[in-house]
Design an enzyme around this catalytic site. Structure first.
Site, mmCIF file in Angstrom:
data_model
loop_
_atom_site.group_PDB
_atom_site.id
_atom_site.type_symbol
_atom_site.label_atom_id
_atom_site.label_comp_id
_atom_site.label_asym_id
_atom_site.label_seq_id
_atom_site.Cartn_x
_atom_site.Cartn_y
_atom_site.Cartn_z
ATOM 1 N N CYS A 246 9.517 -95.734 38.321
ATOM 2 C CA CYS A 246 9.672 -97.054 38.936
ATOM 3 C C CYS A 246 10.624 -97.003 40.148
ATOM 4 C CB CYS A 246 10.111 -98.074 37.889
ATOM 5 S SG CYS A 246 9.733 -99.783 38.369
ATOM 6 N N HIS A 330 5.638 -97.562 33.964
ATOM 7 C CA HIS A 330 6.569 -97.213 32.897
ATOM 8 C C HIS A 330 5.865 -96.453 31.774
ATOM 9 C CE1 HIS A 330 10.146 -99.564 34.161
ATOM 10 N NE2 HIS A 330 9.232 -100.253 34.832
ATOM 11 N N GLU A 332 7.210 -95.052 29.341
ATOM 12 C CA GLU A 332 7.896 -95.321 28.066
ATOM 13 C C GLU A 332 7.455 -96.644 27.452
ATOM 14 O OE1 GLU A 332 10.185 -97.795 30.904
ATOM 15 O OE2 GLU A 332 9.201 -95.840 30.968
#
Length: 391
Positions: A246, A330, A332
């Site tokens: 990001c 993202h 994650e």
């Protein structure tokens, strides 16, 4: 109690207050996630923003600390169509309203979030004021016009001191520009020894930690507002395997000579399709950013690895000669799908491979170099390519 949301274009929304009384100015944005409001509220990348949820019912499963992505929320306001005051969830520790009240965040419900989203899509994100005061429209507009949105969001959300989360695997220096807890969880899941450092840590200080790799975290705001970080990344990418997420992706691009620009209304949600160019596969991703790397600015040393299937903006980059890559989304998740978790495996494999290459003795390096030169002279193109470490 009545609450109001006033946009800088003059549009006024009136609704019901929940959470804290008060007033704040921020950039109003929208998130399209149907679930995950806990992770959205606690994502440091939303620092300084008034977040609108497009899904109509928010708060129905309450709040649980286990689902937080940071120690505390940094949003400047929360806008919903309908707010559920009595959550139904055995894991809930308190309600959404309780959380906003605890941290002094103004919430407003009863807003036509479809209309608000259409305005933002048409005109772009804009400054707004959210308030529970009874002041006149004119007074609110005057305060809104005179108020500035801070540009020090990264300094606000970053850790203030170095800390270590031990592991038996490669050592990762995680530079915290506003890191979500999910990044740390994914690194720990793979056994990494993680050292989290503040956003303004210098390259020399990071070198002294003797990391096997560098992780550039997500974070809020314009990447050009953290100019010292760009210089630091420019140094580190020459020496260590690097993975950016990001804001970290944008800083990596800027450090390599690319440029960034603000998107009209950004990407925020858990269902954004991204195409991996090498395989042709489409991944559904979690996203939260308002800036993008411009395609025409990509230098020769970088190649595009992923693009957004909706608007074709750049979603991934890789260095052509150095062990470094980044993604705009993202991997994650939290909230969102876990399709892209393989990128953490790729980063760990890259650190291990580079470390093994750099452990080669000088004699072996000389032998390999001589073999490469002989192969090149014999016309065996490609067979004598040197490793990162040998270069």
């Amino acid at each position: 109690m009545e609450a109001r949301l006033l946009l800088e274009d003059g549009t006024l929304f009136t609704g019901r207050s929940f959470g804290s009384d008060g007033e704040s100015i921020g950039e109003v944005v929208f998130n399209t996630g149907m679930t995950g409001y806990q992770e959205v509220i606690s994502d440091p990348s939303y620092c300084g923003q008034i977040v609108t949820m497009t899904y109509p019912l928010i708060g129905n499963y309450g709040m649980s600390r286990d689902d937080f992505e940071a120690v505390r929320p940094y949003i400047h306001g929360f806008v919903v169509r309908e707010h559920e005051e009595v959550p139904s969830n055995w894991r809930a520790e308190y309600s959404l309203g309780n959380l906003l009240q605890e941290y002094g965040i103004v919430g407003i419900s009863g807003v036509d979030t479809r209309m608000l989203t259409r305005i933002l899509r048409r005109h772009g994100t804009m400054k707004a004021i959210i308030t529970t005061s009874t002041d006149s429209y004119e007074d609110l507009m005057e305060r809104l016009r005179g108020g500035d949105i801070a540009t020090n969001q990264v300094a606000t959300v970053s850790t203030k001191q170095v800390f270590n989360v031990p592991g038996d695997g490669p050592r990762v220096a995680l530079i915290d520009y506003g890191s979500k807890s999910g990044i740390l969880r994914d690194l720990k899941k793979r056994g990494c020894d993680v050292v989290v450092v503040p956003h303004d840590t210098t390259a020399d200080q990071i070198r002294r930690l003797k990391p096997d790799g560098i992780m550039l975290s997500n974070g809020p705001g314009d990447p050009k507002d953290v100019a010292p970080a760009i210089d630091t990344v420019r140094e580190l990418v020459q020496e260590f395997p690097l993975f950016g997420i990001c804001l970290g992706h944008q800083l990596f691009a800027l450090a390599c000579g690319a440029n960034t620009e603000k998107l009209k209304f950004g990407h925020r949600g858990g269902n954004h399709p991204v195409k991996e160019l090498e395989s042709g596969r489409c991944y559904i991703t979690s996203q939260n950013h308002g800036y993008t790397v411009t395609e025409e600015s990509i230098p020769d040393c970088l190649e595009i690895t992923h693009i957004n299937n909706n608007d074709k903006t750049i979603e991934g980059l890789r260095h052509k000669t150095l062990p470094a890559f980044s993604v705009q989304y993202h991997p994650e998740a939290s909230p969102g799908p876990y399709d892209s978790g393989y990128l953490f495996d790729r980063f760990v494999d890259m650190m291990i491979r580079v470390k093994e290459e750099r452990s080669v003795t000088p004699k072996q390096t000389i032998i390999a170099k001589e073999a490469a030169e002989r192969a090149a002279a014999a016309g065996a193109e490609g067979k004598g390519e040197l490793s990162y470490a040998q270069k």
